[in-house]
Design a protein around this motif. Sequence first.
Motif, PDB file in Angstrom:
ATOM      1  N   PRO A  67       0.852  -1.184   0.000  1.00 48.42           N
ATOM      2  CA  PRO A  67       0.000   0.000   0.000  1.00 48.42           C
ATOM      3  C   PRO A  67       0.890   1.237   0.000  1.00 48.42           C
ATOM      4  O   PRO A  67       2.023   1.184   0.486  1.00 48.42           O
ATOM      5  N   GLY A  68       0.412   2.325  -0.544  1.00 43.83           N
ATOM      6  CA  GLY A  68       1.211   3.540  -0.522  1.00 43.83           C
ATOM      7  C   GLY A  68       0.643   4.630  -1.391  1.00 43.83           C
ATOM      8  O   GLY A  68      -0.511   4.573  -1.833  1.00 43.83           O
ATOM      9  N   PHE A  69       1.486   5.624  -1.614  1.00 48.13           N
ATOM     10  CA  PHE A  69       1.089   6.824  -2.339  1.00 48.13           C
ATOM     11  C   PHE A  69       1.964   7.002  -3.571  1.00 48.13           C
ATOM     12  O   PHE A  69       3.179   6.794  -3.529  1.00 48.13           O
ATOM     13  N   ILE A  70       1.347   7.441  -4.663  1.00 52.21           N
ATOM     14  CA  ILE A  70       2.071   7.743  -5.906  1.00 52.21           C
ATOM     15  C   ILE A  70       2.826   9.062  -5.720  1.00 52.21           C
ATOM     16  O   ILE A  70       2.242  10.063  -5.312  1.00 52.21           O
ATOM     17  N   ILE A  71       4.103   9.055  -6.039  1.00 42.05           N
ATOM     18  CA  ILE A  71       4.923  10.265  -6.054  1.00 42.05           C
ATOM     19  C   ILE A  71       5.348  10.457  -7.521  1.00 42.05           C
ATOM     20  O   ILE A  71       6.253   9.769  -8.005  1.00 42.05           O
ATOM     21  N   PRO A  72       4.679  11.347  -8.267  1.00 36.23           N
ATOM     22  CA  PRO A  72       4.998  11.514  -9.694  1.00 36.23           C
ATOM     23  C   PRO A  72       6.435  11.985  -9.906  1.00 36.23           C
ATOM     24  O   PRO A  72       6.979  12.749  -9.108  1.00 36.23           O
ATOM     25  N   THR A  73       7.024  11.523 -10.991  1.00 33.90           N
ATOM     26  CA  THR A  73       8.365  11.975 -11.379  1.00 33.90           C
ATOM     27  C   THR A  73       8.326  12.759 -12.687  1.00 33.90           C
ATOM     28  O   THR A  73       9.353  13.254 -13.135  1.00 33.90           O
ATOM     29  N   LYS A  74       7.136  12.823 -13.284  1.00 32.85           N
ATOM     30  CA  LYS A  74       6.929  13.573 -14.522  1.00 32.85           C
ATOM     31  C   LYS A  74       5.592  14.292 -14.420  1.00 32.85           C
ATOM     32  O   LYS A  74       4.749  13.944 -13.604  1.00 32.85           O
ATOM     33  N   VAL A  75       5.387  15.239 -15.288  1.00 33.11           N
ATOM     34  CA  VAL A  75       4.120  15.962 -15.334  1.00 33.11           C
ATOM     35  C   VAL A  75       3.076  15.080 -15.999  1.00 33.11           C
ATOM     36  O   VAL A  75       3.359  14.383 -16.962  1.00 33.11           O
ATOM     37  N   GLY A  76       1.872  15.089 -15.467  1.00 26.40           N
ATOM     38  CA  GLY A  76       0.783  14.330 -16.069  1.00 26.40           C
ATOM     39  C   GLY A  76      -0.218  13.882 -15.036  1.00 26.40           C
ATOM     40  O   GLY A  76      -0.081  14.159 -13.843  1.00 26.40           O
ATOM     41  N   ASN A  77      -1.242  13.176 -15.513  1.00 25.16           N
ATOM     42  CA  ASN A  77      -2.285  12.637 -14.634  1.00 25.16           C
ATOM     43  C   ASN A  77      -2.273  11.122 -14.576  1.00 25.16           C
ATOM     44  O   ASN A  77      -2.919  10.526 -13.734  1.00 25.16           O
ATOM     45  N   SER A  78      -1.556  10.503 -15.500  1.00 26.83           N
ATOM     46  CA  SER A  78      -1.537   9.051 -15.602  1.00 26.83           C
ATOM     47  C   SER A  78      -0.099   8.613 -15.843  1.00 26.83           C
ATOM     48  O   SER A  78       0.605   9.223 -16.649  1.00 26.83           O
ATOM     49  N   PHE A  79       0.324   7.554 -15.139  1.00 24.53           N
ATOM     50  CA  PHE A  79       1.745   7.186 -15.180  1.00 24.53           C
ATOM     51  C   PHE A  79       1.945   5.674 -15.296  1.00 24.53           C
ATOM     52  O   PHE A  79       1.167   4.895 -14.763  1.00 24.53           O
ATOM     53  N   THR A  80       3.021   5.295 -15.968  1.00 21.09           N
ATOM     54  CA  THR A  80       3.478   3.904 -15.968  1.00 21.09           C
ATOM     55  C   THR A  80       4.795   3.789 -15.193  1.00 21.09           C
ATOM     56  O   THR A  80       5.244   2.682 -14.916  1.00 21.09           O
ATOM     57  N   GLU A  81       5.396   4.925 -14.874  1.00 25.34           N
ATOM     58  CA  GLU A  81       6.613   4.960 -14.063  1.00 25.34           C
ATOM     59  C   GLU A  81       6.482   6.088 -13.047  1.00 25.34           C
ATOM     60  O   GLU A  81       6.142   7.213 -13.413  1.00 25.34           O
ATOM     61  N   THR A 108       4.715   0.068 -14.171  1.00 26.54           N
ATOM     62  CA  THR A 108       3.444  -0.655 -14.243  1.00 26.54           C
ATOM     63  C   THR A 108       3.206  -1.246 -15.628  1.00 26.54           C
ATOM     64  O   THR A 108       3.807  -0.815 -16.606  1.00 26.54           O
ATOM     65  N   LEU A 109       2.304  -2.206 -15.688  1.00 26.82           N
ATOM     66  CA  LEU A 109       1.911  -2.794 -16.965  1.00 26.82           C
ATOM     67  C   LEU A 109       0.958  -1.879 -17.716  1.00 26.82           C
ATOM     68  O   LEU A 109       0.992  -1.805 -18.945  1.00 26.82           O
ATOM     69  N   LYS A 110       0.083  -1.166 -16.961  1.00 23.46           N
ATOM     70  CA  LYS A 110      -0.887  -0.238 -17.545  1.00 23.46           C
ATOM     71  C   LYS A 110      -0.784   1.083 -16.795  1.00 23.46           C
ATOM     72  O   LYS A 110      -0.446   1.107 -15.608  1.00 23.46           O
ATOM     73  N   PRO A 111      -1.108   2.199 -17.462  1.00 17.91           N
ATOM     74  CA  PRO A 111      -1.070   3.493 -16.774  1.00 17.91           C
ATOM     75  C   PRO A 111      -1.999   3.525 -15.561  1.00 17.91           C
ATOM     76  O   PRO A 111      -3.078   2.943 -15.576  1.00 17.91           O
TER      77      PRO A 111
END
Length: 145
Positions: A67-81, A108-111
């Motif tokens: 369990p945890g929280f997404i920490i984005p590394t790029k700009v956007g709303n949907s991520f695979t990394e 991830t396999l899917k965004p």
Amino acid sequence: MMKKYISFLLVLFSFTAIAQVNVHTDMRTPTWNLIGLKYDKQVKPLVWQAIFPPALKAINNKIVELPGFIIPTKVGNSFTEFMFSIVPVASCPYCGTGDIPSMIEVKTLKPITWTEEPIILTGKLVINDSGDSRSAFFLLDAVKK
């Protein structure tokens, strides 16, 4: 004089109440606790090496649920990394306030759509003990539960 002192204390306490930090849901699990066992050891002046105790190495290349929280590394709303942490972005020292949390680099396999809410991911935990400057941990082929 006493009235001014009491008024001052009331004002001070009201500011303290306003400045309270939001408490997030504790995401710590036995797997996160194992990940937290990693530490760095100085092997030469200005050279540090990551140390992965045996209990942590035992889950290398195993499927885990975190369990945890997404920490984005790029700009956007949907991520695979992205990075994944036991604390939300607002508690990350690089993004807000708090201590340095355990983090894992996720592929991830899917965004996955970004959210402030905690999520649960399942994937293969890989320890990066190569000594390079990439993340110490990867969660590969991750899927949101």
